[in-house]
Design an enzyme around this catalytic site. Structure first.
Site, PDB file in Angstrom:
ATOM      1  CG  HIS A 168      -8.620   5.416  11.262  1.00 59.26           C
ATOM      2  ND1 HIS A 168      -9.589   4.682  10.633  1.00 59.26           N
ATOM      3  CD2 HIS A 168      -9.212   5.577  12.561  1.00 59.26           C
ATOM      4  CE1 HIS A 168     -10.903   4.591  11.172  1.00 59.26           C
ATOM      5  NE2 HIS A 168     -10.465   5.132  12.610  1.00 59.26           N
ATOM      6  CD  GLU A 193     -22.708  -0.270  -1.694  1.00 59.96           C
ATOM      7  OE1 GLU A 193     -22.698  -0.689  -2.841  1.00 59.96           O
ATOM      8  OE2 GLU A 193     -21.946  -0.876  -0.706  1.00 59.96           O
ATOM      9  CB  ALA A 216     -16.692  11.312  -3.701  1.00 58.15           C
ATOM     10  CB  CYS A 237      13.539   2.945  21.316  1.00 58.99           C
ATOM     11  SG  CYS A 237      13.854   2.989  19.625  1.00 58.99           S
ATOM     12  NE  ARG A 289      -3.573  -0.312   2.484  1.00 57.66           N
ATOM     13  CZ  ARG A 289      -3.990   0.112   3.982  1.00 57.66           C
ATOM     14  NH1 ARG A 289      -3.476  -0.933   4.800  1.00 57.66           N
ATOM     15  NH2 ARG A 289      -4.887   0.904   4.177  1.00 57.66           N
ATOM     16  CD  GLN A 295     -13.777   6.330   8.620  1.00 61.12           C
ATOM     17  OE1 GLN A 295     -14.109   5.191   9.151  1.00 61.12           O
ATOM     18  NE2 GLN A 295     -14.690   6.853   7.960  1.00 61.12           N
ATOM     19  N   GLY A 304     -18.026   8.611   1.081  1.00 53.94           N
ATOM     20  CA  GLY A 304     -17.227   7.306   0.622  1.00 53.94           C
ATOM     21  C   GLY A 304     -16.639   6.634   1.966  1.00 53.94           C
TER      22      GLY A 304
END
Ligand code: BJW
Ligand code: ZN
Length: 253
Positions: A124, A221, A237, A135, A75, A106, A193
């Site tokens: 997040h 949806e 969006a 550490c 990612r 998020q 979204g």
């Protein structure tokens, strides 16, 4: 005749937006889908072989850091190549039309800031940060991507993790508090979204509505949130937000 993909917005929504001083927005993975970042759930969800709950938690990480890092490295590499889309850009442009626009996200992909939003609250975490669990030393993405499998801390050789919030972990308290304040003060609150199933983020639209905000959902949806919303705008969006902005900006001039 208007094409079916371009429904008109209600006068009520446009008038409210044209006069709104404070707008708050909660975004989820769906706003970045059009930039090429996969969502978590549904047909387009990341890595169909795992549910997010199975990878995004500290037990999974301690059990199999290599697997969790494989997911995050994939990612990180992807997110480094993507660009903000017209949905992110429309939210940034809204700042010129309201006294305050707070983007509560998020997402960990940094795309709101890169699109020019100034007031972004990351619930997040952020994919570009990493730290040592032993550490606390910060470790750069370059360091992470150079290392094999599960990266180690350059200072103490402890395990390094991405600076994101996993299931069962607390959200950063100051960012959460600021998000609640923004929700409580918003005249219009957007949920964009997000499947609205992950708490506590999913409780923000309800907090906003209870405090008097007009609650607008933007999604391809219906979701768990839809029946609480004052308006549900079904569509992408990146299509809806620029058209909405154009519609109420022209109204206020
Ligand atoms: C489009 C589109 C387009 C597509 N345009 N739309 C209260 C009730 C029940 C459970 C809990 C609760 N409180 C806490 C919990 C437990 C848990 C939780 O919520 N579990 C539920 C799943 C049941 N929450 C937590 O553990 C949280 N911590 C916490 O509460 O601490 C207190 C505590 C401590 C100890 C014990 C118990 C409590 C932490 C949650 C952390 C979530 N982390 C992740 C990973 C982040 C890092 C990473 O990215 O790797 O966050 S999981 C994942 O889900 C990620 C996302 O931010 C989050 C939300 O997903 P999102 O954004 O909604 O994406 P999707 O894929 O679900 O939806 C996309 C939507 O877009 C869909 O609706 C599409 O239709 C739409 N879409 N294309 C518009 N073009
Ligand atoms: Zn260390």
């Amino acid at each position: 005749m208007r094409p079916p993909s371009s429904p008109a917005f209600s006068d009520n929504l446009l008038t409210r937006l044209a006069g709104a001083g404070r707008v708050a927005v909660l975004t989820g993975a769906g706003i970045s889908a059009e930039s090429g970042v996969p969502t978590f759930r549904g047909d387009e969800g990341i890595w169909k072989k795992f549910r997010p709950e199975e990878l995004a938690n500290v037990n999974a990480f301690m059990r199999n850091p290599e697997l969790v890092w494989e997911w995050y490295k994939h990612r990180k590499t992807l997110m480094a190549t993507v660009q903000p889309n017209p949905g992110h850009a429309a939210l940034a442009a809204m700042e010129s039309h309201h006294a305050q626009v707070t983007v509560i996200t998020q997402n960990i992909d940094d795309l709101h800031r890169r699109a020019g939003s100034h007031n972004v609250l990351e619930l997040h975490g952020n994919i570009n940060r990493n730290y040592c669990i032993a550490c606390g030393t910060s470790v750069s993405n370059e360091d992470i991507l150079r290392q094999e499998a599960a990266p180690r801390c350059p200072a103490c050789r402890g395990l390094v993790r991405p600076d994101v919030v996993w299931f069962g972990e607390l959200l950063p308290v100051d960012i959460w508090d600021e998000s609640v304040r923004a929700a409580e003060r918003a005249e219009v609150f957007f949920a964009i979204g997000t499947s609205a199933v992950v708490h506590p983020a999913a409780s923000l639209p309800g907090i906003a509505k209870k405090a008097g905000a007009y609650l607008v959902e933007v999604n391809i949806e219906d979701t768990e949130l839809s029946w609480h919303a004052d308006e549900v705008l079904i569509g992408k969006a990146g299509d809806i937000l620029p058209r909405l902005l154009n519609s109420y900006v022209s109204l206020s001039h």
